[in-house]
Design an enzyme around this catalytic site. Structure first.
Site, PDB file in Angstrom:
ATOM      1  N   ASP A   1     -18.794 -13.108 -40.474  1.00  0.00           N
ATOM      2  CA  ASP A   1     -19.917 -12.502 -41.191  1.00  0.00           C
ATOM      3  C   ASP A   1     -19.438 -11.206 -41.848  1.00  0.00           C
ATOM      4  OD1 ASP A   1     -23.101 -12.745 -41.295  1.00  0.00           O
ATOM      5  OD2 ASP A   1     -22.540 -10.642 -41.227  1.00  0.00           O
TER       6      ASP A   1
ATOM      7  N   GLU B   1     -24.040 -14.361 -46.174  1.00  0.00           N
ATOM      8  CA  GLU B   1     -22.683 -13.855 -45.976  1.00  0.00           C
ATOM      9  C   GLU B   1     -22.019 -14.464 -44.751  1.00  0.00           C
ATOM     10  OE1 GLU B   1     -25.470 -10.862 -43.996  1.00  0.00           O
ATOM     11  OE2 GLU B   1     -25.479 -12.278 -45.637  1.00  0.00           O
TER      12      GLU B   1
END
Length: 572
Positions: free
Chosen positions: A444, A487
């Site tokens: 992430d 993301e």
């Protein structure tokens, strides 16, 4: 004087010519009609199969969409660490807003506590109001729930007007939020029915002469719940029901792919019906996807083929009759030859043709005309088969392109969630069978929201593309890389234990930290690792543990790697 007497009084030339002319005309007509009917049956069968394929593809797309949205609802409800801060925390609101941004068809996503009071919702809609009487809340308290299409009630006046000008209709998704063994609330999602319209309109092909194939959806009771706008009022006024019996509207029913059915508008349509096969039990709504096409449009090619074959046959017959008038000498012998060859052609024997007889010029011309007629009919038949094969190949190519598009993330070129799930299931099955290790890394981008807020979404997209390039450069060709959403990325590492996965994840984190973007500056990432523990371990469990490790890395300050807790033996 009788007709037979007059016929016997004619010359042998006339008798033979008349008999031969009648024989040739009858033979040409039989061959033309025979070939024409064969072509018609083949084209009708292909049109029927193609219509069934359209309905089947639409059914699979709708089933996949319902499954994915129900899975997203379940994943959000099971998100670890989010609900512990309270159902109306800032993190919860951010999660709901991001989920709605990812899927604009989710018109409302909200969280209600165990008493049915909405504590947090996208854009603050219905916050503080009670939904305890709503079916989705009641069902969502117990388990994952997918509700059938229904009109909007509480949200109708709160949402902006529908782009189509029609009233809002929703498909509900709900899942319980649990803290330990206690249900503390329900996560609800109202999916717009417009999603169904877009899916079906994208799959309806353009048919002959610009006429389109129409797609409809009927519920489990046979009631019409979706129709193209131009037909809706007329079909509803005629109380249109599912045009085939519920008991035969399945893929395995053994019925023809499509049949001619009279609809409520009084017209006959070639109709194919497929029952939607759900990907999971909650999303099994019992829908039937129906594709229809006007009979005169669906069978236009078949009718043209019959007319063409008949015209060719009649033309050849007329020519043969004219030639027969001058075929007197030595014609009897040639007649046997031609009649025998014609019988073989009519019976459809492989390689059978009309031979060229050269005993005299007149008979040679006749045999040549019959041979040419046969070749043209066979050529027409083969051309029609080539056309059908070409259309089949085009449809297969279009389906492959749709499948690739559905499995690939448009921004990064990596697999999306759907593509990742299938590849991960395959890798997991292979690891179980071989007993070799398998690891999963969840990655992430740290503070990604700041990038979007400070530098704009184009800069954020560039960061995600650079992240994808870094993963591709650092990993093996056998590893599976996917962007799960936003993301968040995932990497599947076959034949890799926790130690090896940690080293790989650390190199990814360090590589990203070492890069300097001229606009954004230094971007860091956090990673969480899980590994296959036992034969019964699942994709969901591995993702859950790697996500938990990722959250631990975030909690420790980001820009680092965390490994799942050692709560059980991993496969070696």
């Amino acid at each position: 004087m009788t007709h037979p007497t007059r016929f016997r009084g004619q010359s042998l030339r006339t008798q033979i010519s008349v008999v031969f002319a009648v024989l040739v005309i009858a033979l040409a007509a039989a061959m033309s009609l025979g070939f024409g009917e064969l072509l018609k049956l083949r084209v009708q069968r292909d049109a029927s199969q193609a219509l069934h394929t359209v309905a089947d593809n639409a059914s699979r797309q709708l089933a996949q969409g319902l499954f994915e949205r129900s899975r997203v609802t379940q994943v959000l409800a099971d998100a670890p660490g989010i609900w512990e801060r309270g159902l109306d925390s800032a993190e919860v609101r951010q999660l709901l807003a991001r989920s709605q941004a990812i899927d604009p068809h989710s018109l409302w996503i909200g969280v209600a506590d165990a008493q049915g009071v909405v504590r947090a919702a996208t854009k603050g809609l219905l916050e503080g109001e009670s939904v305890r009487e709503r079916p989705w809340f009641v069902a969502g308290l117990a388990q994952l729930h997918v509700g059938d299409v229904h009109p909007a009630k509480l949200l109708e006046k709160l949402l902006p007007p529908n782009a189509s000008g029609e009233p809002y209709r929703f498909v509900d998704f709900a899942a319980p939020i649990r803290s330990g063994q206690t249900t503390v609330g329900v996560l609800g999602m109202h999916g717009s029915w417009e999603w169904t319209r877009e899916v079906l309109e994208s799959l309806a092909p353009i048919g002959i002469q610009g006429a389109s194939v129409d797609l409809f959806v009927f519920d489990r009771t046979g009631k019409l719940i979706f129709s193209p706008p131009e037909y809706r009022s007329q079909l509803e006024a005629g109380n249109q029901r599912l045009p085939v019996p519920l008991t035969v509207a399945t893929r395995e029913s053994g019925t023809p792919p499509a049949t001619v059915v009279a609809w409520a508008d009084g017209k006959d349509y070639l109709t194919a019906s497929v029952r939607m096969e759900a990907r999971n039990a909650p999303s099994d709504l019992g829908w039937h996807i129906v594709a229809r096409e006007r009979v005169e449009v669906a069978f236009a090619d078949a009718d043209r083929a019959v007319r063409l074959a008949l015209a060719i046959g009649l033309l050849a017959a007329v020519l043969a009759a004219a030639l027969a008038w001058i075929a007197a000498r030595r014609l009897s012998e040639d007649l046997y030859v031609l009649a025998d060859a014609a019988s073989r052609v009519e019976s459809g024997k492989p390689g059978a043709t009309i031979p060229l007889v050269t005993h005299n010029r007149d008979v040679h011309q006749l045999s040549s005309a019959l041979s040419s007629m046969t070749e043209r009919l066979i050529a027409a038949h083969e051309a029609m088969e080539d056309k059908v094969r070409l259309r089949t190949l085009e449809l297969e190519a279009a389906n492959r392109a749709l499948d690739l598009q559905a499995r690939t993330d448009a921004l990064t070129g990596l697999l999306n969630r759907r593509g990742f799930d299938s590849r991960m299931e395959f890798a997991l099955a292979l690891a179980r069978r071989s007993g070799r290790p398998l690891s999963l890394i969840s990655v992430d981008v740290d503070h990604f929201k700041r990038v979007n807020d400070s530098f704009g979404h184009e800069a954020g997209d560039e960061v995600l593309r650079r992240m994808a390039q870094t993963l591709q450069q650092r990993l093996r060709a056998s590893d599976v890389i996917a962007r799960l959403g936003g993301e968040e990325f995932a990497v599947v590492l076959p034949d890799t234990d926790l130690a090896g996965a940690r080293a790989i994840a650390q190199s990814i984190v360090e590589s990203m930290a070492a890069q300097e973007d001229p606009l954004v500056g230094r971007i860091t990432v956090s990673a969480g690792i899980s590994s296959l523990r036992a034969q019964q371990d699942s994709v969901h469990e591995m993702l859950r543990r790697s996500d938990a490790a990722l959250y631990e890395a975030k909690g420790q300050g980001r820009n680092r790697v965390c490994v799942e807790p050692e709560t059980g033996p991993a496969l070696k």
